[in-house]
Design a protein around this motif. Structure first.
Motif, PDB file in Angstrom:
ATOM      1  N   MET A   5       0.856  -1.180   0.000  1.00 20.86           N
ATOM      2  CA  MET A   5       0.000   0.000   0.000  1.00 20.86           C
ATOM      3  C   MET A   5       0.901   1.241   0.000  1.00 20.86           C
ATOM      4  O   MET A   5       1.709   1.430   0.896  1.00 20.86           O
ATOM      5  N   THR A   6       0.721   2.054  -0.999  1.00 22.23           N
ATOM      6  CA  THR A   6       1.556   3.240  -1.134  1.00 22.23           C
ATOM      7  C   THR A   6       0.826   4.461  -0.602  1.00 22.23           C
ATOM      8  O   THR A   6      -0.338   4.400  -0.213  1.00 22.23           O
ATOM      9  N   LEU A   7       1.535   5.545  -0.626  1.00 27.07           N
ATOM     10  CA  LEU A   7       0.952   6.803  -0.172  1.00 27.07           C
ATOM     11  C   LEU A   7      -0.171   7.259  -1.094  1.00 27.07           C
ATOM     12  O   LEU A   7      -1.130   7.902  -0.647  1.00 27.07           O
ATOM     13  N   GLN A   8      -0.098   6.895  -2.361  1.00 30.35           N
ATOM     14  CA  GLN A   8      -1.168   7.243  -3.308  1.00 30.35           C
ATOM     15  C   GLN A   8      -2.476   6.553  -2.940  1.00 30.35           C
ATOM     16  O   GLN A   8      -3.542   7.149  -3.039  1.00 30.35           O
ATOM     17  N   HIS A   9      -2.393   5.299  -2.509  1.00 26.32           N
ATOM     18  CA  HIS A   9      -3.604   4.582  -2.126  1.00 26.32           C
ATOM     19  C   HIS A   9      -4.236   5.187  -0.869  1.00 26.32           C
ATOM     20  O   HIS A   9      -5.456   5.284  -0.764  1.00 26.32           O
ATOM     21  N   ILE A  10      -3.394   5.594   0.054  1.00 29.16           N
ATOM     22  CA  ILE A  10      -3.906   6.229   1.273  1.00 29.16           C
ATOM     23  C   ILE A  10      -4.552   7.568   0.939  1.00 29.16           C
ATOM     24  O   ILE A  10      -5.625   7.901   1.457  1.00 29.16           O
ATOM     25  N   ALA A  11      -3.925   8.329   0.056  1.00 29.01           N
ATOM     26  CA  ALA A  11      -4.498   9.622  -0.341  1.00 29.01           C
ATOM     27  C   ALA A  11      -5.828   9.433  -1.064  1.00 29.01           C
ATOM     28  O   ALA A  11      -6.784  10.186  -0.835  1.00 29.01           O
ATOM     29  N   VAL A  52     -13.658  10.793  -8.780  1.00 26.82           N
ATOM     30  CA  VAL A  52     -12.810  11.008  -9.965  1.00 26.82           C
ATOM     31  C   VAL A  52     -11.408  11.446  -9.548  1.00 26.82           C
ATOM     32  O   VAL A  52     -10.406  10.969 -10.103  1.00 26.82           O
ATOM     33  N   ILE A  53     -11.318  12.316  -8.566  1.00 21.66           N
ATOM     34  CA  ILE A  53      -9.999  12.767  -8.105  1.00 21.66           C
ATOM     35  C   ILE A  53      -9.217  11.611  -7.496  1.00 21.66           C
ATOM     36  O   ILE A  53      -7.997  11.504  -7.676  1.00 21.66           O
ATOM     37  N   ALA A  54      -9.915  10.712  -6.786  1.00 28.38           N
ATOM     38  CA  ALA A  54      -9.229   9.540  -6.218  1.00 28.38           C
ATOM     39  C   ALA A  54      -8.646   8.673  -7.336  1.00 28.38           C
ATOM     40  O   ALA A  54      -7.517   8.174  -7.210  1.00 28.38           O
ATOM     41  N   PHE A  55      -9.379   8.485  -8.426  1.00 27.96           N
ATOM     42  CA  PHE A  55      -8.840   7.729  -9.552  1.00 27.96           C
ATOM     43  C   PHE A  55      -7.645   8.457 -10.182  1.00 27.96           C
ATOM     44  O   PHE A  55      -6.677   7.816 -10.599  1.00 27.96           O
ATOM     45  N   MET A  56      -7.715   9.761 -10.243  1.00 27.42           N
ATOM     46  CA  MET A  56      -6.595  10.523 -10.792  1.00 27.42           C
ATOM     47  C   MET A  56      -5.358  10.390  -9.900  1.00 27.42           C
ATOM     48  O   MET A  56      -4.228  10.330 -10.394  1.00 27.42           O
ATOM     49  N   ILE A  57      -5.563  10.344  -8.585  1.00 27.40           N
ATOM     50  CA  ILE A  57      -4.421  10.186  -7.676  1.00 27.40           C
ATOM     51  C   ILE A  57      -3.782   8.820  -7.865  1.00 27.40           C
ATOM     52  O   ILE A  57      -2.555   8.689  -7.903  1.00 27.40           O
ATOM     53  N   ILE A  58      -4.613   7.774  -7.978  1.00 26.75           N
ATOM     54  CA  ILE A  58      -4.065   6.416  -8.110  1.00 26.75           C
ATOM     55  C   ILE A  58      -3.316   6.265  -9.444  1.00 26.75           C
ATOM     56  O   ILE A  58      -2.270   5.619  -9.496  1.00 26.75           O
ATOM     57  N   ASN A  59      -3.840   6.852 -10.512  1.00 22.85           N
ATOM     58  CA  ASN A  59      -3.226   6.670 -11.830  1.00 22.85           C
ATOM     59  C   ASN A  59      -2.059   7.603 -12.111  1.00 22.85           C
ATOM     60  O   ASN A  59      -1.429   7.508 -13.161  1.00 22.85           O
ATOM     61  N   SER A  60      -1.741   8.496 -11.188  1.00 23.84           N
ATOM     62  CA  SER A  60      -0.637   9.429 -11.457  1.00 23.84           C
ATOM     63  C   SER A  60       0.702   8.830 -11.063  1.00 23.84           C
ATOM     64  O   SER A  60       0.848   7.860 -10.422  1.00 23.84           O
TER      65      SER A  60
END
Length: 72
Positions: free
Chosen positions: A1-7, A64-72
């Motif tokens: 689990m990375t910081l992106q998943h937590i965010a 949508v923003i959560a998906f953008m965070i994961i895919n960045s």
């Protein structure tokens, strides 16, 4: 689990709670206003539905923003 998943999880959680509380307050105030003035139901309908739709849009934006965070 990375910081992106937590965010992403925090983004969905916070926007979900915010949208839920907002929907609850809009419904509560709408029903109170209908209880005080039942003749004004037609006047209250369109603004209340518009407020509910915009509140749901906030939750969708968070998703949508959560998906953008994961895919960045």
């Amino acid at each position: 689990m990375t910081l992106q998943h937590i965010a992403a999880a925090l983004t969905i959680g916070i926007t979900g709670v915010g949208a839920t509380v907002s929907l609850w307050l809009i419904g509560k105030v709408w029903l109170e206003s209908l209880g005080r003035n039942p003749e004004g139901s037609k006047a209250f309908f369109v603004p209340a539905i518009l407020a509910l739709a915009l509140t749901e849009a906030v939750a969708i934006y968070g998703f949508v923003i959560a998906f953008m965070i994961i895919n960045s």
